[in-house]
Design a protein around this motif. Sequence first.
Motif, PDB file in Angstrom:
ATOM      1  N   TYR A  75       4.102   8.664  -5.381  1.00 32.23           N
ATOM      2  CA  TYR A  75       5.564   8.562  -5.408  1.00 32.23           C
ATOM      3  C   TYR A  75       5.986   7.497  -6.416  1.00 32.23           C
ATOM      4  CZ  TYR A  75       5.957  11.280  -1.058  1.00 32.23           C
ATOM      5  OH  TYR A  75       5.923  12.269  -0.114  1.00 32.23           O
ATOM      6  N   PRO A  76       7.155   7.645  -7.009  1.00 28.83           N
ATOM      7  CA  PRO A  76       7.632   6.617  -7.945  1.00 28.83           C
ATOM      8  C   PRO A  76       8.065   5.351  -7.203  1.00 28.83           C
ATOM      9  CG  PRO A  76       9.336   8.272  -7.629  1.00 28.83           C
ATOM     10  CD  PRO A  76       8.111   8.774  -6.902  1.00 28.83           C
ATOM     11  N   GLU A 118       9.751   7.049   6.278  1.00 32.39           N
ATOM     12  CA  GLU A 118       8.428   7.592   6.601  1.00 32.39           C
ATOM     13  C   GLU A 118       7.478   7.485   5.417  1.00 32.39           C
ATOM     14  OE1 GLU A 118       9.040  11.581   7.909  1.00 32.39           O
ATOM     15  OE2 GLU A 118      10.435  11.000   9.513  1.00 32.39           O
ATOM     16  N   VAL A 119       8.054   7.330   4.229  1.00 37.08           N
ATOM     17  CA  VAL A 119       7.252   7.267   3.003  1.00 37.08           C
ATOM     18  C   VAL A 119       7.321   5.888   2.357  1.00 37.08           C
ATOM     19  CG1 VAL A 119       6.932   8.238   0.691  1.00 37.08           C
ATOM     20  CG2 VAL A 119       7.664   9.724   2.586  1.00 37.08           C
ATOM     21  N   TYR A 120       8.521   5.304   2.310  1.00 39.65           N
ATOM     22  CA  TYR A 120       8.766   4.076   1.549  1.00 39.65           C
ATOM     23  C   TYR A 120       8.940   2.853   2.444  1.00 39.65           C
ATOM     24  CZ  TYR A 120       9.474   6.366  -2.977  1.00 39.65           C
ATOM     25  OH  TYR A 120       9.293   7.053  -4.159  1.00 39.65           O
ATOM     26  N   ASN A 121       8.448   1.712   1.970  1.00 38.81           N
ATOM     27  CA  ASN A 121       8.827   0.412   2.513  1.00 38.81           C
ATOM     28  C   ASN A 121      10.038  -0.086   1.736  1.00 38.81           C
ATOM     29  OD1 ASN A 121       6.714   0.485   4.292  1.00 38.81           O
ATOM     30  ND2 ASN A 121       5.414  -0.931   3.143  1.00 38.81           N
ATOM     31  N   LEU A 122      10.799  -0.974   2.359  1.00 41.51           N
ATOM     32  CA  LEU A 122      12.015  -1.494   1.737  1.00 41.51           C
ATOM     33  C   LEU A 122      11.893  -3.003   1.548  1.00 41.51           C
ATOM     34  CD1 LEU A 122      14.962  -1.156   0.757  1.00 41.51           C
ATOM     35  CD2 LEU A 122      15.689  -1.385   3.150  1.00 41.51           C
ATOM     36  N   GLU A 153      12.523  14.110  -3.086  1.00 42.81           N
ATOM     37  CA  GLU A 153      11.935  15.431  -2.862  1.00 42.81           C
ATOM     38  C   GLU A 153      11.660  16.150  -4.181  1.00 42.81           C
ATOM     39  OE1 GLU A 153      10.836  17.154  -0.162  1.00 42.81           O
ATOM     40  OE2 GLU A 153      11.030  15.194   0.831  1.00 42.81           O
ATOM     41  N   GLU A 154      12.604  16.007  -5.120  1.00 40.07           N
ATOM     42  CA  GLU A 154      12.441  16.687  -6.409  1.00 40.07           C
ATOM     43  C   GLU A 154      11.271  16.125  -7.213  1.00 40.07           C
ATOM     44  OE1 GLU A 154      16.166  16.372  -8.399  1.00 40.07           O
ATOM     45  OE2 GLU A 154      17.152  17.920  -7.189  1.00 40.07           O
ATOM     46  N   LEU A 155      10.984  14.835  -7.032  1.00 40.55           N
ATOM     47  CA  LEU A 155       9.946  14.186  -7.845  1.00 40.55           C
ATOM     48  C   LEU A 155       8.613  14.037  -7.124  1.00 40.55           C
ATOM     49  CD1 LEU A 155      12.104  11.361  -9.474  1.00 40.55           C
ATOM     50  CD2 LEU A 155      11.385  13.509 -10.509  1.00 40.55           C
ATOM     51  N   LYS A 156       8.596  14.367  -5.823  1.00 42.57           N
ATOM     52  CA  LYS A 156       7.372  14.210  -5.035  1.00 42.57           C
ATOM     53  C   LYS A 156       6.230  15.029  -5.649  1.00 42.57           C
ATOM     54  CE  LYS A 156       7.112  16.284  -1.067  1.00 42.57           C
ATOM     55  NZ  LYS A 156       7.336  16.649   0.349  1.00 42.57           N
ATOM     56  N   ASN A 157       5.071  14.392  -5.730  1.00 45.08           N
ATOM     57  CA  ASN A 157       3.859  15.059  -6.247  1.00 45.08           C
ATOM     58  C   ASN A 157       4.008  15.546  -7.694  1.00 45.08           C
ATOM     59  OD1 ASN A 157       2.451  14.761  -3.793  1.00 45.08           O
ATOM     60  ND2 ASN A 157       3.476  16.575  -2.958  1.00 45.08           N
ATOM     61  N   ASP A 202       0.830  -1.213   0.000  1.00 41.88           N
ATOM     62  CA  ASP A 202       0.000   0.000   0.000  1.00 41.88           C
ATOM     63  C   ASP A 202       0.862   1.261   0.000  1.00 41.88           C
ATOM     64  OD1 ASP A 202      -2.174  -1.622   0.029  1.00 41.88           O
ATOM     65  OD2 ASP A 202      -2.591  -1.408   2.168  1.00 41.88           O
ATOM     66  N   ARG A 203       2.087   1.120   0.498  1.00 37.64           N
ATOM     67  CA  ARG A 203       3.025   2.253   0.465  1.00 37.64           C
ATOM     68  C   ARG A 203       3.996   2.051  -0.693  1.00 37.64           C
ATOM     69  NH1 ARG A 203       5.385   4.711   5.627  1.00 37.64           N
ATOM     70  NH2 ARG A 203       7.126   3.317   5.203  1.00 37.64           N
ATOM     71  N   PRO A 204       4.610   3.132  -1.191  1.00 34.74           N
ATOM     72  CA  PRO A 204       5.609   2.968  -2.253  1.00 34.74           C
ATOM     73  C   PRO A 204       6.777   2.105  -1.770  1.00 34.74           C
ATOM     74  CG  PRO A 204       5.597   5.225  -1.422  1.00 34.74           C
ATOM     75  CD  PRO A 204       4.400   4.554  -0.841  1.00 34.74           C
ATOM     76  N   ILE A 205       7.437   1.452  -2.722  1.00 36.30           N
ATOM     77  CA  ILE A 205       8.475   0.471  -2.404  1.00 36.30           C
ATOM     78  C   ILE A 205       9.827   0.923  -2.943  1.00 36.30           C
ATOM     79  CG2 ILE A 205       9.232  -1.941  -2.746  1.00 36.30           C
ATOM     80  CD1 ILE A 205       6.683  -1.772  -1.106  1.00 36.30           C
ATOM     81  N   ILE A 206      10.869   0.677  -2.134  1.00 39.70           N
ATOM     82  CA  ILE A 206      12.246   0.686  -2.627  1.00 39.70           C
ATOM     83  C   ILE A 206      12.664  -0.777  -2.716  1.00 39.70           C
ATOM     84  CG2 ILE A 206      14.651   1.217  -2.108  1.00 39.70           C
ATOM     85  CD1 ILE A 206      13.750   3.829  -0.888  1.00 39.70           C
ATOM     86  N   LEU A 207      13.029  -1.213  -3.914  1.00 40.71           N
ATOM     87  CA  LEU A 207      13.385  -2.608  -4.165  1.00 40.71           C
ATOM     88  C   LEU A 207      14.882  -2.737  -4.410  1.00 40.71           C
ATOM     89  CD1 LEU A 207      12.570  -5.589  -4.880  1.00 40.71           C
ATOM     90  CD2 LEU A 207      12.290  -4.791  -7.244  1.00 40.71           C
TER      91      LEU A 207
END
Length: 680
Positions: A567-568, A503-507, A632-636, A473-478
Amino acid sequence: MNKFTQLREDYFNEDTLRSFPSLFLEKYKEEHRFDEKEERILDDIKDSLALDTKKELVENDLLGLFSYLGQDDYLDRFIVNSLTKNCRMLTEEGFDRKVRYYLSQKKLNESMVFALIDSCIECNRNVLNKEIIMNLLTNYSKQLDVFSILIDYFYHFKVDGYEAAIYDWLKEDYPINISIQLIDLLIELYSLGNLDHNAVAALIPFQKNKKLFSDYKAILNKEKVAKTTGLTILQSMFYGDFENSGKGNNGGIAIFLKTLGNELSKSDKVSLVVTLTITNEWSTNQSIMNYYSGNHLFIRVPIYIDTTDKDPFLKKERFIKRAVDRFLKKVGIEPDIFHVRYLDNASKAIALLSKEREKKFVFTLTPDPHRNMTNKDGTLKAYSFNEYVQKVNKIMIGDELISESDQIVGIGNDKVKKELELYFPQLVKEDKKETIWMISEGIQADSDFENKTEKGNQPNELRQIKFKKGFFDRPIILNVGRLEQQKAQDELVKAWGNSSISEVYNLLVIGGDLENPSKDEKKMVYSFEEYFSEHSQLKDQFHHIGALSNENIRLIEKKIMEHQKQYPQIYLCSSKKEEFGIAILEALSQKFLVIGPERGGVKSYIENGVNGFLIDTTNWHSISEETKTIIEELKNNPVAFEEIQLAGEKTVKERFSMEKIAKEFLSFYLSLKRSKVNEY
């Protein structure tokens, strides 16, 4: 100024007989000190290397090297090479007598014993009498490296009179690869017809792996012999296994060579592609030979290697050459082209074999460890003694392989070629200027992959994975890859957990053999456990999965991309350096926003801010800070990050599809064998 590259350039521009390692040893010692014992070994290494360029060499020069044996494995290997290169000088009065003297001693350094026997085999000097052999068997039958090369000696010189002893040894708890060596010896000495098949079948290792026994028996009976009538290509893969991607030292190279071999074998101009590896630990139902496509044969050669050695292929260089040669003859394979891909002693073994067989030899060249020999200010980096001699050995092997090669492959584009020329100035010399082809690695096209997977439901392997509720459900860092310090997953965990990224991404980390972990894998898993014991609030946002097949990783990647919103979805390669990055290409093909290391070959296809990002992966601080800036640069701004993701996908489709890459390799191989191919 990069002092290492300057040394390389100066060396190849001067007319000198000494080797580059000799020059480098001299210059390195001007800035870095070792202890007294280490200094002595380095001086001995210089002396042994100097013999290779001595104008008037005599036997006593070579015999003087005997006093250096047993101090260091690298020094021993250099000495064996010097003796082997100068076999014609070795006499019965000199060499034979000296070897008998040393091997008659009751207690002798094991490394020295190995080096002496190895030299005897390579120089074809049958110098061991029965008394010496019995002394060696009494003292070293439990020292597996020495015992293994003694069997090799028996085989090479057809030493008879030990049939009963061989059957007794087979009953002992030796590793399966040594047992296979013993069986080969029985057959060589006493013929296949006299082999006690029931005794062999009853061996515990064969009871545990009946597939291995049936395969081996079929080879002995000449039932499993490859028939070749056209171009045969052998590619070695000593750090991987098609069935164990992401486990131990199995990385993207296994995926690449599997798909490349399959694609090449489709051509009517190719009779057989052989991908060859060494297997030391045999799992249940693992085969010796297996076809992965009509004309792509995967071979696991059973050679005993002590994997606890810091450099396991080092002293086994010529042992590997002989063992691979025998195995290929046994199964009737005569490669036209031998292709290696690492600067190590196993690759050197294959190079030696190709030259003995008078076949074409090529290798894929990367500047490793060359690009890591200096600090950021260009000064020579300080290493421990063991690290230093290991790197000197690799550098020397690189220069030797370039010298011996018929053709060289560089991974990437012209920018990478310029980097190769920086670290290997000999590539711009007249005799090597036209020998290098730049060919990228690649991956299976997505359409081909989907054709294979859409027919069935989700594989059992994936259904058994219990992802934490709401994990996607949260954005992922893979992150996908082997678990080791070079891949730096421990630094990635800190970069994520110690910053606002968590705070934003799961890993999600995928990789490693969790059932039979190696030392490196245990260390990495422990680092995860230790971190989350201190940061328990982050446990539910982190998930580690053991190694999965390439197909299953793609299914997970597709699942992640289905959830992309504000988020990407990010693929972050935390490796301190990455020579190319098959897993990165896979992620690009699935439209992940890729963040990779600026050191290595990723920069040959990632353009910062255009189709992905390059960051400093030196430590967790740099990973964290630069990744936060990108987020931060790509957020929203979904338009911005989706443009980069689409550009990444386009990069793979246009430049790195396996179909395209295989055509380039086929053209390359055919150019090497053009005259012979025209005869087919």
